[in-house]
Design an enzyme around this catalytic site. Structure first.
Site, PDB file in Angstrom:
ATOM      1  N   GLU A 133      23.572  -8.893 -15.805  1.00 47.90           N
ATOM      2  CA  GLU A 133      24.713  -8.361 -15.061  1.00 47.90           C
ATOM      3  C   GLU A 133      25.949  -9.215 -15.356  1.00 47.90           C
ATOM      4  O   GLU A 133      26.479  -9.926 -14.503  1.00 47.90           O
ATOM      5  CB  GLU A 133      24.367  -8.311 -13.577  1.00 47.90           C
ATOM      6  CG  GLU A 133      23.191  -7.375 -13.311  1.00 47.90           C
ATOM      7  CD  GLU A 133      22.518  -7.588 -11.959  1.00 47.90           C
ATOM      8  OE1 GLU A 133      23.057  -8.329 -11.115  1.00 47.90           O
ATOM      9  OE2 GLU A 133      21.427  -7.017 -11.748  1.00 47.90           O
ATOM     10  N   GLU A 144      28.038  -5.643  -5.351  1.00 50.21           N
ATOM     11  CA  GLU A 144      27.554  -4.994  -6.569  1.00 50.21           C
ATOM     12  C   GLU A 144      28.694  -4.291  -7.294  1.00 50.21           C
ATOM     13  O   GLU A 144      29.556  -3.664  -6.679  1.00 50.21           O
ATOM     14  CB  GLU A 144      26.471  -3.962  -6.230  1.00 50.21           C
ATOM     15  CG  GLU A 144      25.231  -4.528  -5.546  1.00 50.21           C
ATOM     16  CD  GLU A 144      24.221  -5.095  -6.518  1.00 50.21           C
ATOM     17  OE1 GLU A 144      24.476  -5.046  -7.744  1.00 50.21           O
ATOM     18  OE2 GLU A 144      23.162  -5.572  -6.068  1.00 50.21           O
ATOM     19  N   HIS A 164      26.718  -9.309  -8.159  1.00 46.52           N
ATOM     20  CA  HIS A 164      25.743  -8.636  -9.024  1.00 46.52           C
ATOM     21  C   HIS A 164      26.356  -7.436  -9.734  1.00 46.52           C
ATOM     22  O   HIS A 164      27.519  -7.099  -9.534  1.00 46.52           O
ATOM     23  CB  HIS A 164      24.559  -8.141  -8.183  1.00 46.52           C
ATOM     24  CG  HIS A 164      23.611  -9.198  -7.754  1.00 46.52           C
ATOM     25  ND1 HIS A 164      22.427  -9.455  -8.400  1.00 46.52           N
ATOM     26  CD2 HIS A 164      23.672 -10.077  -6.724  1.00 46.52           C
ATOM     27  CE1 HIS A 164      21.786 -10.435  -7.784  1.00 46.52           C
ATOM     28  NE2 HIS A 164      22.534 -10.839  -6.762  1.00 46.52           N
ATOM     29  N   HIS A 178      20.966 -12.311 -11.738  1.00 47.88           N
ATOM     30  CA  HIS A 178      20.372 -11.440 -12.760  1.00 47.88           C
ATOM     31  C   HIS A 178      21.233 -11.540 -14.018  1.00 47.88           C
ATOM     32  O   HIS A 178      22.364 -11.060 -14.032  1.00 47.88           O
ATOM     33  CB  HIS A 178      20.304  -9.998 -12.250  1.00 47.88           C
ATOM     34  CG  HIS A 178      19.390  -9.835 -11.089  1.00 47.88           C
ATOM     35  ND1 HIS A 178      19.579  -8.861 -10.125  1.00 47.88           N
ATOM     36  CD2 HIS A 178      18.284 -10.524 -10.712  1.00 47.88           C
ATOM     37  CE1 HIS A 178      18.619  -8.953  -9.212  1.00 47.88           C
ATOM     38  NE2 HIS A 178      17.828  -9.958  -9.554  1.00 47.88           N
TER      39      HIS A 178
END
Length: 617
Positions: free
Chosen positions: A361, A549, A473, A358
């Protein structure tokens, strides 16, 4: 305050047309007009600005005049007063454009003069005198406009996103100047986030990431008028479509990043705006622009500090020169960029770590930078853990698997509009209004047409195999660093559960920015989505695999009581780099057990036990 029309308008004459039309600054051709999004009045920006105005409307006016003519001599001939330069015919003086006023509420879609101009404006002459000769601008000689006075007026504030990973579109500007006492602001600037391309599988356009520059212009009449003598100007920025973003509720508790450096790509110059606020529809913050001696002041604002393609190439270049590392390409993206990956180490276990599926990010690539700096000794430090990691593993590290989306300022998609983290295997076809598509039962993925990034990566992974995998991420909502596992996949059992627990426990010991209690709620057994990257890799290679994350918000650490008021502030690129470097400790710790068929968990300490996480905190 009355001014001539030429102070505000760019004027275009059409061949054979019996009027003078107020033209959009985007269509003036060779005139030296700024190409970035400028805070100009709506009657200058034309139909584009007027179409999005909710508070005012204006009519495009024309002024009768004689048809235009063509000058055969060049501007240089005339300026040098050559004898063969013809004397152009003199057109009739243009009729004044009467009663064209700014809106009474001082809101300008295009923002030009900042809303302080009221009353009629008069059209300026379309000719000038050079060496005693009167010259009139024509469509064939638009450069002649440069000889007239002020064909362009600097806006009070310019908004631009025309740089690597920029995303932000100017909407309007409002001069407040004490009217809104609760804010004590001088100007309100309204900006909106541009959406990603349409995502076929999810049937939507994502957006949330933003990054733009705001510049105060000293030559603006507004700066010389209302704000004359001021040493600073306080501006309130309003992200007006925040409530429509992909994860709008995640703006609650979020703080915008700002830097006043003249480049947005100095990662350590960014700070948080502590007065950021989200009201359910708009994200706002204020910034005091300190005016320099020349009156100019600029600042960049971003969802998270950007990681540029230039910085990426610099990192790749350092890796290519490092001892024991090789740099190759997985293959080209849709727009032709190479997907670089770095191979380092001689160990028996194969570890793949990918970043930035993504593109918005960007903390993921700062993580990759910290990892590679330590692993390759790019910071000139002797590190026993890094040396051990190179002996245990053969690493394949992809710092940015989605360079197209990154350069374009997208949140979640590549250039084709696909969310790469849903492209790891075929899926049920999405429901559409297209009858032909509706007949298809399967959405094929990955494909070279839609998701070459995943296609190329899987092709290489199938050749090398995989014993450990991390997909890096950033998460919009949860203010924690965490690891999401593959609990919902058929391969999940005591072995993978124990590896997951031991990895996180070791990671926490190495870096207290990591914690295990808060994460996405685990999928029920058999309920995992196989088209998600880490799930697919776990199933495909029966290996330890997780999605790591990092937060966009300030990071809460496990060293404090979860749910408490104390927060560890300062989360940004530097701590993301540190977190990337620390992962080597955790990988070294679990290496002996990655393919252990015995009940190795029996010999692990109690602190290494798997903790079933929750998204509640």
């Amino acid at each position: 305050m009355r001014v001539t029309m030429m102070n505000f308008l760019l004027v275009s004459l059409s061949r054979g047309h019996s009027g003078i039309a107020i033209a959009s600054h985007h269509g003036v051709g060779k005139i030296g007009v700024r190409s970035h999004i400028s805070a100009m009045p709506a009657f200058v920006t034309g139909h584009r600005a007027a179409s999005r105005s909710r508070c005012v409307s204006r009519t495009l006016a024309t002024v009768p005049t004689k048809p235009s003519f063509s000058l055969k001599a060049s501007l240089r001939d005339i300026l040098e007063n050559k004898s063969n330069a013809p004397n152009p015919p003199t057109p009739a003086a243009p009729t004044p454009l009467a009663d064209l006023t700014t809106p009474s509420d001082d809101v300008l879609d295009g923002g030009g003069m900042g809303g302080m101009m009221k009353g009629p404006l008069n059209a300026a002459p379309l000719s000038t005198t050079v060496n005693g000769r009167k010259i009139t601008a024509t469509p064939k000689d638009p450069a002649l406009l440069s000889t007239t006075k002020k064909p362009y007026v600097d806006p009070i504030i310019s908004i631009t996103d025309t740089y690597d990973s920029g995303n932000g579109e100017f909407v309007s500007l409002k001069i407040v100047d004490g009217e809104e006492e609760q804010d004590f602001c001088d100007v309100y600037v309204y900006v909106k986030i541009k959406p990603d391309p349409f995502t076929t599988l999810e049937n939507k356009q994502h957006f949330q990431y933003f990054s733009f520059r705001s510049t105060l212009n000293p030559n603006s009449p507004g700066m010389k008028g209302l704000f004359s003598g001021k040493k600073s100007i306080k501006v309130k920025y309003i992200l007006q479509n925040a409530g429509e973003a992909s994860y709008a509720d995640a703006f609650k508790g979020y703080s915008t990043f700002v830097t006043t450096k003249m480049t947005p790509f100095d990662p350590d110059s960014w700070e948080r705006k502590s007065d950021s606020s989200y009201d359910g529809g708009r994200l706002t913050w204020t910034h005091v622009h300190e005016l320099g001696e020349d009156g100019s002041a600029a600042a960049y604002f971003a969802y998270f500090p950007p990681y540029s393609q230039e910085r990426h190439l610099g990192l790749i270049g350092k890796c290519a020169e490092a001892k024991g590392a090789t740099v190759k390409s997985l293959g080209p993206t849709i727009e032709g960029r190479e997907i670089d990956f770095v191979t380092v180490g001689t160990g028996p276990r194969t570890c793949w770590i990918i970043h930035r599926q993504h593109p918005g990010e960007s903390m993921a690539e700062f993580y990759a930078e910290g990892l590679l700096n330590r692993l390759l000794g790019l910071n000139d430090k002797c590190d026993e853990v890094a040396e051990k990691a190179r002996e245990l593993y053969t690493f394949n590290i992809v710092p940015n698997i989605n360079p197209d989306g990154s350069s374009s300022g997208y949140l979640r998609t590549n250039a084709a509009g696909q969310n790469l983290n849903r492209e790891w295997c075929p899926s049920p076809a999405p429901l559409t209004d297209d009858d032909d598509d509706a007949k298809a039962d399967t959405y094929e993925a990955p494909t070279l047409e839609r998701s070459p990034e995943v296609y190329h990566l899987l092709r290489h992974m199938d050749q090398t195999g995989c014993d450990a995998f991390l997909d890096i991420h950033g998460d919009e909502d949860l203010p924690f660093n965490f690891l999401a596992g593959s609990e919902g996949m058929s391969v999940w059992g005591k072995r993978l559960e124990s590896l997951h627990g031991a990895f996180l426990a070791s990671y926490e010991r190495a870096n207290d920015d990591m914690q295990a209690k808060v994460s996405y709620d685990p999928d029920e057994s058999g309920g995992g989505m196989p088209n998600i990257c880490s799930n697919q890799i776990a199933e495909r290679f029966d290996c330890f695999s997780g999605t790591l994350e990092m937060p966009f918000k300030e990071c809460w650490s496990d060293t404090m009581q979860v749910g408490g008021d104390d927060k560890k502030i300062g989360w940004g690129p530097e701590r993301a780099r540190q977190l990337g470097a620390s992962v080597l400790d955790a990988l070294c710790y679990i290496s002996p057990h990655l393919r252990d068929e015995g009940e190795f968990w029996e010999g692990l300490p109690e602190d290494d036990a798997y903790i079933c996480p929750s998204s509640k905190y």
